[in-house]
Design a protein around this motif. Sequence first.
Motif, PDB file in Angstrom:
ATOM      1  N   ARG A 103      89.567  23.131 -93.960  1.00 55.54           N
ATOM      2  CA  ARG A 103      89.057  24.360 -94.571  1.00 55.54           C
ATOM      3  C   ARG A 103      88.731  24.065 -96.031  1.00 55.54           C
ATOM      4  O   ARG A 103      89.633  23.751 -96.820  1.00 55.54           O
ATOM      5  CB  ARG A 103      90.090  25.479 -94.417  1.00 55.54           C
ATOM      6  N   THR A 104      87.478  24.132 -96.373  1.00 55.92           N
ATOM      7  CA  THR A 104      87.023  23.654 -97.677  1.00 55.92           C
ATOM      8  C   THR A 104      86.306  24.743 -98.469  1.00 55.92           C
ATOM      9  O   THR A 104      85.749  25.687 -97.899  1.00 55.92           O
ATOM     10  CB  THR A 104      86.067  22.452 -97.510  1.00 55.92           C
ATOM     11  N   ALA A 105      86.311  24.587 -99.789  1.00 59.57           N
ATOM     12  CA  ALA A 105      85.619  25.524-100.678  1.00 59.57           C
ATOM     13  C   ALA A 105      85.009  24.754-101.837  1.00 59.57           C
ATOM     14  O   ALA A 105      85.633  23.842-102.380  1.00 59.57           O
ATOM     15  CB  ALA A 105      86.575  26.588-101.206  1.00 59.57           C
ATOM     16  N   MET A 106      83.802  25.108-102.225  1.00 57.90           N
ATOM     17  CA  MET A 106      83.072  24.432-103.293  1.00 57.90           C
ATOM     18  C   MET A 106      83.007  25.295-104.544  1.00 57.90           C
ATOM     19  O   MET A 106      82.764  26.501-104.465  1.00 57.90           O
ATOM     20  CB  MET A 106      81.642  24.112-102.816  1.00 57.90           C
ATOM     21  N   ILE A 107      83.217  24.661-105.705  1.00 59.09           N
ATOM     22  CA  ILE A 107      83.037  25.304-107.005  1.00 59.09           C
ATOM     23  C   ILE A 107      81.843  24.637-107.684  1.00 59.09           C
ATOM     24  O   ILE A 107      81.856  23.425-107.907  1.00 59.09           O
ATOM     25  CB  ILE A 107      84.295  25.168-107.885  1.00 59.09           C
ATOM     26  N   ASP A 108      80.819  25.413-107.998  1.00 60.84           N
ATOM     27  CA  ASP A 108      79.603  24.866-108.604  1.00 60.84           C
ATOM     28  C   ASP A 108      78.760  26.023-109.111  1.00 60.84           C
ATOM     29  O   ASP A 108      79.075  27.201-108.890  1.00 60.84           O
ATOM     30  CB  ASP A 108      78.822  24.041-107.565  1.00 60.84           C
ATOM     31  N   SER A 109      77.663  25.693-109.792  1.00 66.95           N
ATOM     32  CA  SER A 109      76.682  26.697-110.215  1.00 66.95           C
ATOM     33  C   SER A 109      75.298  26.221-109.799  1.00 66.95           C
ATOM     34  O   SER A 109      74.950  25.054-110.009  1.00 66.95           O
ATOM     35  CB  SER A 109      76.741  26.917-111.731  1.00 66.95           C
ATOM     36  N   ILE A 110      74.536  27.108-109.168  1.00 67.38           N
ATOM     37  CA  ILE A 110      73.191  26.786-108.710  1.00 67.38           C
ATOM     38  C   ILE A 110      72.235  27.909-109.076  1.00 67.38           C
ATOM     39  O   ILE A 110      72.667  28.967-109.553  1.00 67.38           O
ATOM     40  CB  ILE A 110      73.150  26.561-107.174  1.00 67.38           C
ATOM     41  N   GLY A 111      70.945  27.693-108.862  1.00 62.05           N
ATOM     42  CA  GLY A 111      69.955  28.727-109.124  1.00 62.05           C
ATOM     43  C   GLY A 111      69.757  29.636-107.924  1.00 62.05           C
ATOM     44  O   GLY A 111      70.216  29.341-106.818  1.00 62.05           O
ATOM     45  N   ASP A 112      69.039  30.735-108.146  1.00 61.81           N
ATOM     46  CA  ASP A 112      68.746  31.667-107.056  1.00 61.81           C
ATOM     47  C   ASP A 112      67.390  31.371-106.423  1.00 61.81           C
ATOM     48  O   ASP A 112      66.769  32.235-105.807  1.00 61.81           O
ATOM     49  CB  ASP A 112      68.794  33.113-107.551  1.00 61.81           C
ATOM     50  N   ASP A 113      66.922  30.121-106.564  1.00 62.75           N
ATOM     51  CA  ASP A 113      65.623  29.728-106.039  1.00 62.75           C
ATOM     52  C   ASP A 113      65.721  29.350-104.555  1.00 62.75           C
ATOM     53  O   ASP A 113      66.778  29.437-103.934  1.00 62.75           O
ATOM     54  CB  ASP A 113      65.059  28.546-106.850  1.00 62.75           C
ATOM     55  N   MET A 114      64.610  28.926-103.992  1.00 61.71           N
ATOM     56  CA  MET A 114      64.571  28.546-102.585  1.00 61.71           C
ATOM     57  C   MET A 114      65.513  27.389-102.307  1.00 61.71           C
ATOM     58  O   MET A 114      66.177  27.333-101.269  1.00 61.71           O
ATOM     59  CB  MET A 114      63.142  28.164-102.180  1.00 61.71           C
ATOM     60  N   VAL A 115      65.592  26.447-103.257  1.00 62.78           N
ATOM     61  CA  VAL A 115      66.495  25.307-103.109  1.00 62.78           C
ATOM     62  C   VAL A 115      67.945  25.777-103.029  1.00 62.78           C
ATOM     63  O   VAL A 115      68.727  25.319-102.184  1.00 62.78           O
ATOM     64  CB  VAL A 115      66.316  24.314-104.275  1.00 62.78           C
ATOM     65  N   GLY A 116      68.309  26.705-103.901  1.00 64.03           N
ATOM     66  CA  GLY A 116      69.666  27.240-103.905  1.00 64.03           C
ATOM     67  C   GLY A 116      70.014  27.917-102.591  1.00 64.03           C
ATOM     68  O   GLY A 116      71.131  27.762-102.080  1.00 64.03           O
ATOM     69  N   ARG A 117      69.074  28.649-102.030  1.00 65.63           N
ATOM     70  CA  ARG A 117      69.318  29.309-100.748  1.00 65.63           C
ATOM     71  C   ARG A 117      69.534  28.280 -99.637  1.00 65.63           C
ATOM     72  O   ARG A 117      70.377  28.463 -98.763  1.00 65.63           O
ATOM     73  CB  ARG A 117      68.156  30.247-100.407  1.00 65.63           C
ATOM     74  N   HIS A 118      68.773  27.197 -99.697  1.00 67.15           N
ATOM     75  CA  HIS A 118      68.943  26.132 -98.709  1.00 67.15           C
ATOM     76  C   HIS A 118      70.315  25.479 -98.852  1.00 67.15           C
ATOM     77  O   HIS A 118      70.978  25.177 -97.851  1.00 67.15           O
ATOM     78  CB  HIS A 118      67.838  25.083 -98.883  1.00 67.15           C
ATOM     79  N   ILE A 119      70.755  25.277-100.091  1.00 58.95           N
ATOM     80  CA  ILE A 119      72.064  24.671-100.348  1.00 58.95           C
ATOM     81  C   ILE A 119      73.174  25.528 -99.734  1.00 58.95           C
ATOM     82  O   ILE A 119      74.076  25.017 -99.058  1.00 58.95           O
ATOM     83  CB  ILE A 119      72.280  24.493-101.865  1.00 58.95           C
ATOM     84  N   LEU A 120      73.108  26.845 -99.960  1.00 56.26           N
ATOM     85  CA  LEU A 120      74.125  27.745 -99.423  1.00 56.26           C
ATOM     86  C   LEU A 120      74.091  27.777 -97.898  1.00 56.26           C
ATOM     87  O   LEU A 120      75.145  27.784 -97.240  1.00 56.26           O
ATOM     88  CB  LEU A 120      73.926  29.153 -99.984  1.00 56.26           C
ATOM     89  N   ASP A 121      72.896  27.799 -97.333  1.00 55.21           N
ATOM     90  CA  ASP A 121      72.770  27.806 -95.869  1.00 55.21           C
ATOM     91  C   ASP A 121      73.369  26.546 -95.257  1.00 55.21           C
ATOM     92  O   ASP A 121      74.007  26.596 -94.208  1.00 55.21           O
ATOM     93  CB  ASP A 121      71.295  27.920 -95.460  1.00 55.21           C
ATOM     94  N   ASP A 122      73.165  25.409 -95.941  1.00 51.21           N
ATOM     95  CA  ASP A 122      73.686  24.147 -95.411  1.00 51.21           C
ATOM     96  C   ASP A 122      75.212  24.104 -95.491  1.00 51.21           C
ATOM     97  O   ASP A 122      75.876  23.587 -94.579  1.00 51.21           O
ATOM     98  CB  ASP A 122      73.079  22.964 -96.171  1.00 51.21           C
TER      99      ASP A 122
END
Length: 338
Positions: free
Chosen positions: A61-80
Motif C-alpha cells: 500500500r503506497t502513497a506519493m508526495i509530489d507537486s505536479i501541474g493541472d495540465d494533460m501530462v499531470g492528469r496522465h500521471i495521476l491516472d497511471d
Amino acid sequence: MSTFPQKYIDIVGIGASTLDRFIVVDHYPTGREVQQVVSSTTDGGGPVATALAVAGKYGARTAMIDSIGDDMVGRHILDDFEKYNVNTEAIQVESGANSGVATILVKQSTGERAVFFERSTATELEFLDTHKQLIESAYILHINGRHRQLMCSAMAVAKEVDTIISLDGGAQRYDEDMKPITEASHIVIVARDYAEKYTGTTNLEDACRIIHERGALVAGVTDGANGSYFVWPDGTSYRCEPFTQATVVDTTGAGDSFHGAFLANLVHTINHMKEQDTTSTTKHDSASIHAVELLKACAHSDLEKAAIFASAVASLNTQGIGGRSPLPTLKSVQELIG
C-alpha cells in the motif's frame, strides 16, 4: 483517487512524478540527421514514483508526495498512479503549472538509454502535517534526493518514529550533499556509479561494506546484468546472482523496479512479523510499529528472498519498452525464480 484510507500505508515516497516518452532508435544521432523511429510508447516515470508503482502492483500500500501541474501530462500521471494502486492524496496539483516530462532514446541493439528531462514548473512543496501523519503511520519512507528541503523534514520525522528510510541512489545522482542523506538512511541500495563516488572504491563488495559501516542497516549495490551485492543488518554479506536474459529491450525501469520489488517483498515480511506480535492490537498503530527494529530482526532468508524477487522483476522488466508497462505478473516472476 485513493484506493484505501491514507492511514493504511506501507510505503510513502517523495520524488518527481513524470510522463516518459520512449523512442526506440537504431542508433544515437551524432549530428544532424533524419532517422525513422523503430517504435515508441508513453509511460509514467520518475525513480521513486515508479518504485511505488511496482510495489503497488505487488501488493504494498503506497502513497506519493509530489507537486505536479493541472495540465494533460499531470492528469496522465495521476491516472497511471491509480492503475498501480498508488495513493495520490498527498500530490499537490497546481493550476497553470507544467508537469515533468522525459524523452528517452532507447538504442534498439542494446537497450541503452539517453534521457532528456523537462522539470515540472509546479511550486516546491512545503512540509505539511498530512505528510507528517503519513510518515508516522508508514513502515517505509522511500526517497532519492528530490524535494530536498521537504525530504529532510520527512527524514527527521521518520527518525523520531522508527520509520525505515530507504534511499535510491541512482547513477549520475551522487553529490556531496547526498552524503549525509545516504548516511542517515536505513536501506541504501545504489547503482555502481553512485557507490563508487560515495565510497571511493570500484570493488563493489568493499563498497557495500563501507555503506554498511557508515550507517545503513541494509546496504546494496546493483550492477545491472552482473547482479547485486548486499550487506545485511548483522554485517553478513550476500551476493545476488542475476537472472540473465538472452536479449535486452530497454533498461529504463530496471533499477526503479528493483527498488519497488525489494520494498514490496520486505513489506510482506514486516506485515507477517507484525501479525506475530501479540502485543500489537492494530497493525498500523504508529505507537507500536517500530519498523526499524523489525528490519534489524529480519531473517537472512527473508532479506535474500526480497533481493531475489527484486532481481527477477528487474530482469523481466527489461523485456519491454518503458519503466512500468513491461512489469511482469507475479506468476511470471515466480516461474523465473523457480
